[in-house]
Design a protein around this motif. Sequence first.
Motif, PDB file in Angstrom:
ATOM      1  N   ARG A  50      39.996  48.935  43.210  1.00 29.81           N
ATOM      2  CA  ARG A  50      38.779  48.411  44.293  1.00 29.81           C
ATOM      3  C   ARG A  50      38.637  49.838  44.929  1.00 29.81           C
ATOM      4  O   ARG A  50      39.276  50.770  45.303  1.00 29.81           O
ATOM      5  CB  ARG A  50      39.768  47.709  45.161  1.00 29.81           C
ATOM      6  CG  ARG A  50      39.795  46.372  44.479  1.00 29.81           C
ATOM      7  CD  ARG A  50      40.781  45.458  45.253  1.00 29.81           C
ATOM      8  NE  ARG A  50      41.253  44.095  44.691  1.00 29.81           N
ATOM      9  CZ  ARG A  50      40.342  43.018  44.527  1.00 29.81           C
ATOM     10  NH1 ARG A  50      39.212  43.072  45.261  1.00 29.81           N
ATOM     11  NH2 ARG A  50      40.942  41.982  43.875  1.00 29.81           N
ATOM     12  N   ARG A  98      28.295  43.541  43.846  1.00 36.13           N
ATOM     13  CA  ARG A  98      28.785  42.160  44.270  1.00 36.13           C
ATOM     14  C   ARG A  98      30.312  42.402  45.454  1.00 36.13           C
ATOM     15  O   ARG A  98      30.137  41.404  46.243  1.00 36.13           O
ATOM     16  CB  ARG A  98      28.924  41.004  43.174  1.00 36.13           C
ATOM     17  CG  ARG A  98      27.805  40.653  42.357  1.00 36.13           C
ATOM     18  CD  ARG A  98      26.741  40.202  43.272  1.00 36.13           C
ATOM     19  NE  ARG A  98      25.906  41.304  43.651  1.00 36.13           N
ATOM     20  CZ  ARG A  98      24.938  41.630  44.643  1.00 36.13           C
ATOM     21  NH1 ARG A  98      24.984  40.527  45.578  1.00 36.13           N
ATOM     22  NH2 ARG A  98      24.127  42.558  44.705  1.00 36.13           N
ATOM     23  N   ASP A  99      31.085  43.017  45.003  1.00 33.32           N
ATOM     24  CA  ASP A  99      32.291  43.126  45.563  1.00 33.32           C
ATOM     25  C   ASP A  99      32.946  44.623  45.411  1.00 33.32           C
ATOM     26  O   ASP A  99      32.131  45.333  44.985  1.00 33.32           O
ATOM     27  CB  ASP A  99      33.257  42.031  45.197  1.00 33.32           C
ATOM     28  CG  ASP A  99      33.494  42.232  43.640  1.00 33.32           C
ATOM     29  OD1 ASP A  99      33.505  43.200  43.170  1.00 33.32           O
ATOM     30  OD2 ASP A  99      33.466  40.877  43.005  1.00 33.32           O
ATOM     31  N   ASP A 100      33.890  44.773  45.883  1.00 28.17           N
ATOM     32  CA  ASP A 100      34.778  46.006  45.651  1.00 28.17           C
ATOM     33  C   ASP A 100      35.265  46.500  44.519  1.00 28.17           C
ATOM     34  O   ASP A 100      35.916  47.238  44.207  1.00 28.17           O
ATOM     35  CB  ASP A 100      35.789  46.014  46.940  1.00 28.17           C
ATOM     36  CG  ASP A 100      36.763  45.138  46.857  1.00 28.17           C
ATOM     37  OD1 ASP A 100      36.894  44.374  45.962  1.00 28.17           O
ATOM     38  OD2 ASP A 100      37.695  45.128  47.765  1.00 28.17           O
ATOM     39  N   ARG A 101      35.268  45.559  43.464  1.00 27.03           N
ATOM     40  CA  ARG A 101      35.878  45.734  42.135  1.00 27.03           C
ATOM     41  C   ARG A 101      35.329  46.574  41.378  1.00 27.03           C
ATOM     42  O   ARG A 101      34.325  47.070  41.189  1.00 27.03           O
ATOM     43  CB  ARG A 101      36.202  44.493  41.486  1.00 27.03           C
ATOM     44  CG  ARG A 101      37.412  43.502  42.092  1.00 27.03           C
ATOM     45  CD  ARG A 101      37.400  42.242  41.097  1.00 27.03           C
ATOM     46  NE  ARG A 101      36.045  41.560  41.502  1.00 27.03           N
ATOM     47  CZ  ARG A 101      36.101  40.355  41.196  1.00 27.03           C
ATOM     48  NH1 ARG A 101      36.867  39.745  40.273  1.00 27.03           N
ATOM     49  NH2 ARG A 101      34.970  39.408  41.578  1.00 27.03           N
TER      50      ARG A 101
END
Length: 691
Positions: A52, A91-94
């Motif tokens: 992440r 979209r996110d921290d991944r």
Amino acid sequence: MAGPLQTSAIGTGPVRPEGADKVRGRARYAYEHPQVDPLFLFPLQATIARGRALNLDTSAAEAMDGVVHVLTPADAPPLADTTDGELAILRDDRIGFRGQYLGAVLADTPEQARHAADLVDITYDADPHDAAFRADHPAARLPEDPDSAEYRLGDADTALAGADVVIDAVYTTPLEHNNPMEPHTTVARWDDDELTLWLSTQGAHPARDMIAPILGLGPEQIRIISPHVGGGFGSKGMPHADLMLTALAARAVPGRPVKYAVSRQQMFALTGYRAPTSQHVRLGADRQGRLSALGFDAVSMSSRTKEFPELAIKPVRIMYAAEHRRLTQKVVPLDTPVPSWMRAPGEAAGMVGLEIAMDELATATGVDPIEVRIRNEPEQHPDTGLPFNRRRLVDCLRAGADRFGWAERDPAPRSHRENGWLIGTGVASATYPAMRQPGSVARIRRTDHGYRVDIGAADIGTGSWTVLAQVAADALGIPYEQVDLRIGDTDLPNATVAGGSTGLASWGAAILRAAEEFRAEHGTDPAPGAEARAEAGANPAEEEVAMHSFGAHFARVRINEWTGEIRLDRMLGVFSAGRIVNPRTARSQFIGGMTMGVGMALHEKGELDPRTGHVVNHDLAEYHVPANADIPEIEVSWLDEEDPLAGPLGARGIGEIGIVGAAASVVNAAHHATGVRVRDLPAFGDAFLRS
Ligand code: MOS
């Protein structure tokens, strides 16, 4: 239009209509379209392969002169559809692979953007990753679409156990990277909810239709302009994340267009590549080299971010007769960049294992390598039973053998030595399916001086500007010079992608139909302004016949006895590809494909370091593509033919077949020269050094 097509422009080699503009620098590629007050994008990229990005500290970057915005997942505009793991970015921290986009800096100059991106401090929480591909990886499984992954006929294992001669070996191909001269480039401008993109793409309409639902837009809200494209090889056939990043970033800065040219180094992780493969080939034959059994178990690396199987088994289905067959294809999804199309995806890889194995069968049985192929010609498609359209592999092999002087060859390895160089010759077959995509539309209008022909097709350097004008000229019965062709714009009628060697067949069919329609509506003496349009459907013959092109490659190499240095001396390709619409651009396509095949054989290998998930040789200094000094004069010829089953033009595609089998012919020649059997590509000099 009644009767066969009168061909006066088709079959000739006029100069490219856009050629002078290209030479003078007037033909605009995506990045060069002038913009008012543009911003320049430099991406933020993950430096770990899995985990992440906990925090992106953008304060230093934002404080820098010239920086207008720093885009991060925290403020990225929403997406309407996130099912495509490659395109649904920010979209996110991944993090799913090293090099993945985490954001972007927008600044007044490219230098400011690049420097500011360096100042963004990213805090990671790294998870263990797996970027080490191997065929026996426990994660190996059938692809998501298993239909194309398994073919069984009879009992291959039993037949192999009882065969007089067995070849059982594993062949590997490495990561290979598309390196078009023009990098992937996007210029994005939003006007309220309308998006205009100047894009380096193999298909303006397909790219638009793929990104519109992700951005939550209707296709009519996006215009893509792409008149000139500096190469693609498949890497611009589907949009990649660079397009999404530019579009999202531009959304954040109303009124300012954003320009992004992916750097050469970034291309190695972000614009697709040919996935490495392992191919376990088993041939069972009698002493005359006739196959009774064929086993081909292929495994390719894929990405957990988005699956892409490199279907090496595709060409193996159709090449040779063998009663008992077992072909399987698996993928190993890893924490790696997303693979994609690269010239002849499937065929180019699979014909490495199969065509080296056939050479091994020739050696093991003492049958000439051309003869062993002729003895295994199937009468029909080996697993579907469909008849072939007109399978002329044997004609290509024989014509090539004559021209190459094959009859004078001493079959014994290491039989020819000159001044410390071992010299050898090799052969391999080529094949590629002839497909037409339905849905292209052409529009024809009489103008004061000639005819305007509109179709949203792409010319990625292949010559579409030229050959489509030739097709239109003959379809309308007018001189080539009177055709005013327009391509590369979604404001033009819909066109399918320049991929799978389908361009000419698909777009050409639409132009022929539109010309017919035009004649039907307006007769032979139409007034200016008269207009007609038509769409080309699928080719129904593809359901009833196995529609393929074939070819044969011949190579002569020399290998230095003391250093192992390998040089290509001569190469010849003979192809059966239906009607050749333009010998000048066709020759160039075949030569280009064969040159890429030489790269596969001798030069190209992406070094993916499993410790970091990074392709470390990510530039043209360390990842060598063939240069002029590597390539002798390549000879190309083709059988004089037309293929009415392939469609009204009688032409099959030629963009990809040139690479298929080319690499095998080179390493087969190296075996003849040295006695060393190369099974892992590419063959660097150390392969030939004996201790
Ligand atoms: Mo080609 S790899 O089908 O663009």
